[in-house]
Design a protein around this motif. Structure first.
Motif, PDB file in Angstrom:
ATOM      1  N   LEU A 191      -3.395  -0.190  -5.761  1.00  0.00           N
ATOM      2  CA  LEU A 191      -2.178   0.531  -5.405  1.00  0.00           C
ATOM      3  C   LEU A 191      -1.388   1.014  -6.622  1.00  0.00           C
ATOM      4  O   LEU A 191      -0.713   2.038  -6.565  1.00  0.00           O
ATOM      5  CB  LEU A 191      -1.274  -0.355  -4.542  1.00  0.00           C
ATOM      6  CG  LEU A 191      -1.755  -0.631  -3.113  1.00  0.00           C
ATOM      7  CD1 LEU A 191      -0.987  -1.794  -2.512  1.00  0.00           C
ATOM      8  CD2 LEU A 191      -1.604   0.621  -2.256  1.00  0.00           C
ATOM      9  N   THR A 192      -1.459   0.266  -7.719  1.00  0.00           N
ATOM     10  CA  THR A 192      -0.618   0.577  -8.881  1.00  0.00           C
ATOM     11  C   THR A 192      -1.378   1.005 -10.121  1.00  0.00           C
ATOM     12  O   THR A 192      -0.773   1.458 -11.095  1.00  0.00           O
ATOM     13  CB  THR A 192       0.224  -0.659  -9.256  1.00  0.00           C
ATOM     14  OG1 THR A 192      -0.648  -1.707  -9.692  1.00  0.00           O
ATOM     15  CG2 THR A 192       1.049  -1.134  -8.067  1.00  0.00           C
ATOM     16  N   SER A 193      -2.702   0.826 -10.115  1.00  0.00           N
ATOM     17  CA  SER A 193      -3.554   1.094 -11.277  1.00  0.00           C
ATOM     18  C   SER A 193      -3.284   0.137 -12.435  1.00  0.00           C
ATOM     19  O   SER A 193      -3.680   0.388 -13.566  1.00  0.00           O
ATOM     20  CB  SER A 193      -3.395   2.540 -11.761  1.00  0.00           C
ATOM     21  OG  SER A 193      -3.801   3.444 -10.755  1.00  0.00           O
ATOM     22  N   GLY A 226       9.704 -11.139  -7.599  1.00  0.00           N
ATOM     23  CA  GLY A 226       9.163 -10.747  -6.306  1.00  0.00           C
ATOM     24  C   GLY A 226       8.071  -9.707  -6.431  1.00  0.00           C
ATOM     25  O   GLY A 226       8.008  -8.948  -7.412  1.00  0.00           O
ATOM     26  N   LEU A 227       7.199  -9.680  -5.446  1.00  0.00           N
ATOM     27  CA  LEU A 227       6.082  -8.735  -5.487  1.00  0.00           C
ATOM     28  C   LEU A 227       6.547  -7.287  -5.404  1.00  0.00           C
ATOM     29  O   LEU A 227       5.862  -6.387  -5.895  1.00  0.00           O
ATOM     30  CB  LEU A 227       5.104  -9.039  -4.347  1.00  0.00           C
ATOM     31  CG  LEU A 227       4.139 -10.201  -4.586  1.00  0.00           C
ATOM     32  CD1 LEU A 227       3.392 -10.556  -3.317  1.00  0.00           C
ATOM     33  CD2 LEU A 227       3.151  -9.858  -5.701  1.00  0.00           C
ATOM     34  N   GLU A 228       7.699  -7.049  -4.787  1.00  0.00           N
ATOM     35  CA  GLU A 228       8.194  -5.677  -4.699  1.00  0.00           C
ATOM     36  C   GLU A 228       8.345  -5.049  -6.086  1.00  0.00           C
ATOM     37  O   GLU A 228       8.029  -3.870  -6.277  1.00  0.00           O
ATOM     38  CB  GLU A 228       9.547  -5.644  -3.963  1.00  0.00           C
ATOM     39  CG  GLU A 228       9.470  -5.970  -2.492  1.00  0.00           C
ATOM     40  CD  GLU A 228       9.496  -7.467  -2.206  1.00  0.00           C
ATOM     41  OE1 GLU A 228       9.546  -7.835  -1.019  1.00  0.00           O
ATOM     42  OE2 GLU A 228       9.459  -8.264  -3.177  1.00  0.00           O
ATOM     43  N   LEU A 262       5.103  -3.834  -7.445  1.00  0.00           N
ATOM     44  CA  LEU A 262       4.469  -2.759  -6.683  1.00  0.00           C
ATOM     45  C   LEU A 262       5.436  -1.585  -6.524  1.00  0.00           C
ATOM     46  O   LEU A 262       5.790  -1.195  -5.405  1.00  0.00           O
ATOM     47  CB  LEU A 262       4.028  -3.285  -5.313  1.00  0.00           C
ATOM     48  CG  LEU A 262       3.062  -4.476  -5.324  1.00  0.00           C
ATOM     49  CD1 LEU A 262       2.921  -5.057  -3.919  1.00  0.00           C
ATOM     50  CD2 LEU A 262       1.702  -4.061  -5.872  1.00  0.00           C
ATOM     51  N   PRO A 263       5.894  -1.010  -7.641  1.00  0.00           N
ATOM     52  CA  PRO A 263       6.843   0.108  -7.555  1.00  0.00           C
ATOM     53  C   PRO A 263       6.195   1.305  -6.861  1.00  0.00           C
ATOM     54  O   PRO A 263       4.990   1.529  -6.962  1.00  0.00           O
ATOM     55  CB  PRO A 263       7.153   0.417  -9.019  1.00  0.00           C
ATOM     56  CG  PRO A 263       5.954  -0.070  -9.769  1.00  0.00           C
ATOM     57  CD  PRO A 263       5.482  -1.292  -9.017  1.00  0.00           C
ATOM     58  N   ASP A 280       4.879  -1.339   4.008  1.00  0.00           N
ATOM     59  CA  ASP A 280       3.628  -1.785   4.610  1.00  0.00           C
ATOM     60  C   ASP A 280       2.616  -2.191   3.547  1.00  0.00           C
ATOM     61  O   ASP A 280       1.859  -3.153   3.722  1.00  0.00           O
ATOM     62  CB  ASP A 280       3.030  -0.691   5.495  1.00  0.00           C
ATOM     63  CG  ASP A 280       3.769  -0.545   6.820  1.00  0.00           C
ATOM     64  OD1 ASP A 280       4.493  -1.488   7.194  1.00  0.00           O
ATOM     65  OD2 ASP A 280       3.625   0.503   7.454  1.00  0.00           O
ATOM     66  N   GLU A 281       2.572  -1.468   2.433  1.00  0.00           N
ATOM     67  CA  GLU A 281       1.652  -1.808   1.347  1.00  0.00           C
ATOM     68  C   GLU A 281       2.051  -3.119   0.688  1.00  0.00           C
ATOM     69  O   GLU A 281       1.199  -3.968   0.388  1.00  0.00           O
ATOM     70  CB  GLU A 281       1.606  -0.660   0.331  1.00  0.00           C
ATOM     71  CG  GLU A 281       0.926   0.577   0.874  1.00  0.00           C
ATOM     72  CD  GLU A 281       1.127   1.808   0.005  1.00  0.00           C
ATOM     73  OE1 GLU A 281       0.311   2.750   0.112  1.00  0.00           O
ATOM     74  OE2 GLU A 281       2.103   1.838  -0.776  1.00  0.00           O
TER      75      GLU A 281
END
Length: 461
Positions: free
Chosen positions: A312-314, A364-366, A369-370, A375-376
């Protein structure tokens, strides 16, 4: 002229060269070398994997035999193994891997979803067959020219087998693991039901999350034990790369030849417990980092969450430089590890040896995952969590609404597959293939370490 190195002995094995032209080496590691080959009968491309460790070879052959016919698992065509020679596995040849997909960037949401669905299908197939891969990472998900993703490199895989397994393969139609599973049809039939439906038919699911793991636990604790592990990291570097393009099935007769190996005993391990020293550090579950030898398929689920985050983020989710640094990065994101966040964690072998200052405000995981949708983020959270029992199974995630909402997963034929020339150096910046030592003591010079006569304690700021 000096005699050829042992890793090139494949050229001198007449039973192999009579059937295959060995073109050149395309990957190598401490325990295996991989060569590009051509089958003389029809010119089909193959990968010839020469495995220098007999235990690793046995496990990989056994796992691939059990998974024969799985759409998202690399195909084993045949293998060659005789006394005093390394095993050579003939695999389908795949031109690239998921690490290359991530590396090229610009992967659309529909493509991401299709890669994820294929990866989940591969892992689900393993887990329903009682196989724990233990080294899930982007480089071990190979990709064919037409976009089919296949899980490979089962050298660290473990299979649930009957207690009393003596490490010898009998010459019959079913493997030891297959026979063991067949002796418990009621449990296997329940697990097989998990594959009767995919995410398109979530209402037809037959087992809940709790029931799924209950069946696995019963099989592990009551009727099975794992085969004995070596106290060593088995890491093949690039040896899993480049394995496919042909679609021919394994001839049943090719896999019926007998072979034997000696299962190395580990001191104090009467029950054949697992080792915690497995997998590539960036994708290693926290229970492994704390030295657990009593784990199951849940370690693969954590690794898969790390793979999805990178897709998702590379960028790698937890690019630790040592096992302790790996734990530190995880804690800084997920927060403190205690009974509240992870029931039973004090029972982990090394829990009392390594402690971290309390993290007041974990990122946090958020934050990791910018630009990802809720949902991801939720999908990754269902896998990357401390308590192994709370990690979603691959089957459950295949039914997640994320895969049934627009944009839908693109057809496999529409996936953009990066091309990598044979023999190209596939090491990724940041060390996907860099394990280093499993001992972090060299990195503790600046840490507060308290030693006793029989132990040591580390506190990390």
């Amino acid at each position: 002229m000096d005699p050829p190195a042992k890793s090139w002995s494949i050229h001198m094995r007449s039973e192999i060269t009579a059937k295959y032209d060995v073109i050149g080496r395309v990957g190598s590691g401490a325990y295996a070398d991989v060569y590009e080959g051509r089958r003389r009968s029809d010119g089909a491309a193959v990968a010839l994997k020469e495995v220098h460790d007999s235990q690793s070879a046995s496990r990989e052959i056994e796992a691939l035999r059990i998974l024969k016919g799985s759409q998202n698992v690399v195909v084993l065509h045949e293998f060659f193994w005789r006394e005093d020679e390394d095993a050579v596995l003939v695999l389908e040849f795949l031109g690239t891997d998921l690490a290359a997909v991530i590396g090229k960037g610009g992967v659309g949401v529909g493509e991401v979803k299709r890669w994820m669905v294929q990866a989940l299908s591969a892992v689900d197939e393993c887990h329903r067959n009682m196989i724990v891969h233990r080294d899930l990472k982007p480089a071990n998900f190979l990709v064919s020219d037409d976009g089919v993703l296949k899980l490979a490199d089962f050298g660290q895989a473990r299979i649930l087998v009957e207690c009393g397994f003596d490490g010898h393969q009998e010459d019959d139609d079913a493997s030891n693991s297959e026979r063991s599973l067949q002796q418990h049809p009621e449990a296997i039939s329940q697990l097989d039901n998990l594959n009767q439906t995919e995410h398109e038919n979530p209402d037809q699911r037959t087992l809940s999350h709790e029931e799924y793991f209950r069946v696995l636990d019963e099989m592990k604790t009551k009727s099975y034990s794992y085969d004995t592990d070596k106290e060593a990291n088995i890491h093949d570097g690039n040896t899993s790369c480049l394995a496919t393009c042909t679609t021919s099935d394994i001839d049943d007769e090719l896999c019926k030849g007998s072979f034997t190996y000696e299962a190395e005993e580990v001191g104090g391990n009467e029950l054949g417990c697992l080792t915690s020293c497995v997998g590539t550090r960036w994708f290693r579950a926290p229970e492994l980092l704390y030295g657990s030898t009593d784990y199951g398929v849940e370690v693969d689920l954590w690794s898969l969450g790390c793979v999805f985050a990178e897709l998702l983020t590379s960028k790698p989710l937890f690019p630790g430089t040592s096992d302790v640094d790996q734990l530190s990065r995880i804690v800084s994101v997920l927060g403190n590890i205690n009974e509240e966040t992870w029931p039973g964690c004090p029972k982990l072998p090394d829990y009392g040896k390594i402690s971290f200052f309390k993290v007041e405000n974990p990122s946090g995981l958020e934050a990791c995952l910018p630009n990802c949708t809720p949902d991801e983020v939720s999908l990754v959270k269902r896998l990357v969590c401390y308590d192994p029992d709370k990690r979603a199974t691959a089957m459950e995630l295949l039914q997640d609404k994320y895969f049934s909402e627009v944009p839908l997963p693109v057809p496999v034929s529409e996936l953009r597959v990066p091309l990598i020339s044979i023999g190209q150096d596939k090491d990724r910046p940041g060390g996907h293939n860099e394990m280093g030592s499993d001992s972090d003591l060299e990195e503790f010079r600046t840490l507060n370490i308290t030693t006793t006569d029989s132990d040591f304690s580390i506190q990390i700021p």
